[in-house]
Design a protein around this motif. Sequence first.
Motif, mmCIF file in Angstrom:
data_model
loop_
_atom_site.group_PDB
_atom_site.id
_atom_site.type_symbol
_atom_site.label_atom_id
_atom_site.label_comp_id
_atom_site.label_asym_id
_atom_site.label_seq_id
_atom_site.Cartn_x
_atom_site.Cartn_y
_atom_site.Cartn_z
ATOM 1 N N LEU A 112 -25.985 -5.758 -17.319
ATOM 2 C CA LEU A 112 -27.209 -5.147 -17.853
ATOM 3 C C LEU A 112 -27.772 -4.078 -16.933
ATOM 4 N N SER A 113 -27.539 -4.201 -15.639
ATOM 5 C CA SER A 113 -27.894 -3.124 -14.708
ATOM 6 C C SER A 113 -26.696 -2.222 -14.424
ATOM 7 N N ALA A 114 -25.519 -2.814 -14.327
ATOM 8 C CA ALA A 114 -24.317 -2.049 -13.975
ATOM 9 C C ALA A 114 -23.990 -0.978 -15.008
ATOM 10 N N CYS A 115 -24.328 -1.227 -16.275
ATOM 11 C CA CYS A 115 -23.978 -0.265 -17.328
ATOM 12 C C CYS A 115 -24.713 1.057 -17.154
ATOM 13 N N GLU A 116 -25.786 1.068 -16.367
ATOM 14 C CA GLU A 116 -26.524 2.306 -16.103
ATOM 15 C C GLU A 116 -25.848 3.138 -15.006
ATOM 16 N N LEU A 136 -37.350 -5.429 -15.969
ATOM 17 C CA LEU A 136 -37.173 -5.072 -14.561
ATOM 18 C C LEU A 136 -37.099 -3.552 -14.392
ATOM 19 N N GLU A 137 -36.553 -2.884 -15.406
ATOM 20 C CA GLU A 137 -36.418 -1.428 -15.358
ATOM 21 C C GLU A 137 -37.656 -0.712 -15.898
ATOM 22 N N GLY A 138 -38.635 -1.493 -16.384
ATOM 23 C CA GLY A 138 -39.902 -0.897 -16.773
ATOM 24 C C GLY A 138 -40.094 -0.625 -18.241
ATOM 25 N N LEU A 184 -30.110 -11.601 -11.932
ATOM 26 C CA LEU A 184 -30.516 -10.337 -12.557
ATOM 27 C C LEU A 184 -31.283 -9.447 -11.575
ATOM 28 N N LYS A 185 -32.167 -10.041 -10.794
ATOM 29 C CA LYS A 185 -32.960 -9.257 -9.848
ATOM 30 C C LYS A 185 -32.089 -8.636 -8.765
ATOM 31 N N ASN A 186 -31.111 -9.374 -8.275
ATOM 32 C CA ASN A 186 -30.262 -8.842 -7.216
ATOM 33 C C ASN A 186 -29.287 -7.793 -7.739
ATOM 34 N N LEU A 187 -28.814 -7.942 -8.968
ATOM 35 C CA LEU A 187 -27.975 -6.909 -9.562
ATOM 36 C C LEU A 187 -28.802 -5.658 -9.858
ATOM 37 N N HIS A 188 -30.041 -5.846 -10.268
ATOM 38 C CA HIS A 188 -30.971 -4.720 -10.452
ATOM 39 C C HIS A 188 -31.182 -3.998 -9.121
ATOM 40 N N GLN A 189 -31.348 -4.763 -8.055
ATOM 41 C CA GLN A 189 -31.522 -4.164 -6.729
ATOM 42 C C GLN A 189 -30.311 -3.301 -6.370
ATOM 43 N N ALA A 190 -29.126 -3.853 -6.564
ATOM 44 C CA ALA A 190 -27.909 -3.148 -6.154
ATOM 45 C C ALA A 190 -27.663 -1.894 -6.981
ATOM 46 N N PHE A 191 -27.746 -2.017 -8.295
ATOM 47 C CA PHE A 191 -27.316 -0.926 -9.163
ATOM 48 C C PHE A 191 -28.429 0.080 -9.480
#
Length: 261
Positions: A72-76, A117-119, A42-49
Amino acid sequence: METILIGKEDYLQHFDPQDYIKTYYSLSPDTGSENTILTFCLKNLHQAFVLDGLKGDTLIDIGSGPTIYQYLSACESFREIIATDYTDQNREEMQRWLRKEPGAFDWSPVVKYACELEGDRERWLKKEEKVRRAIKQVLKCDVTQANPLAPLAVPPADCVLSVLCLEAACKDLPTYSSAVKNIGSLVKPGGHLIFVTCLGASFYMVGKNRFFNIYLEQKTVDDAVKGAGFDILWAKSEQMAYSLDVCDNRGMYALVAQKQP
């Protein structure tokens, strides 16, 4: 010695999606090692996207399994997500969550973590709906085929994502290198390839069934990605392992690569 399942038919007959999800994605207090690896993903996908701002129109996820955490990050960042998996039962399990059917897996603890992670942990319900809207298709794939989505011909995507798939789907290193090229062919020039990979494993458990995992080192992954025509933009490896009774990996590896023009 316990039989290790490796073939395509083994996945169709013996892979139980609910056993898989409950073992690796519960994010419960008694699954500490599995939680550590899930949060690494999740953290690395958050970093990328999110942090790096990688975005576009279409993302294809190869080997989605029955899971949705990888979106969960990619959808943004992507208007359209195409989920794919080889087995009918995994695609159906994902569809159950998309349709909000009774008995579908409760992803809310994982969704809340991604939102944290997104706050804003409290927007998790909105996040779930955003994922549901973003997933436009759930298709069959076979990474050992030159066109993994055959017989469909899908336009080249801005990004191809694959998390914990190829190391389980490939029987040997030549097959692995070919599979990286196969899924790399789905990326448009200048587009991105994202891997999260299990290093140093020989098996993983789903229920009482032991499935084969190809032993990968970081260099093997890097060489395959470069050989498929990509430049690695960044990569992160960490020594971490699942509980030994479910998988014998020695580490995790995430990378983002860009396809050469």
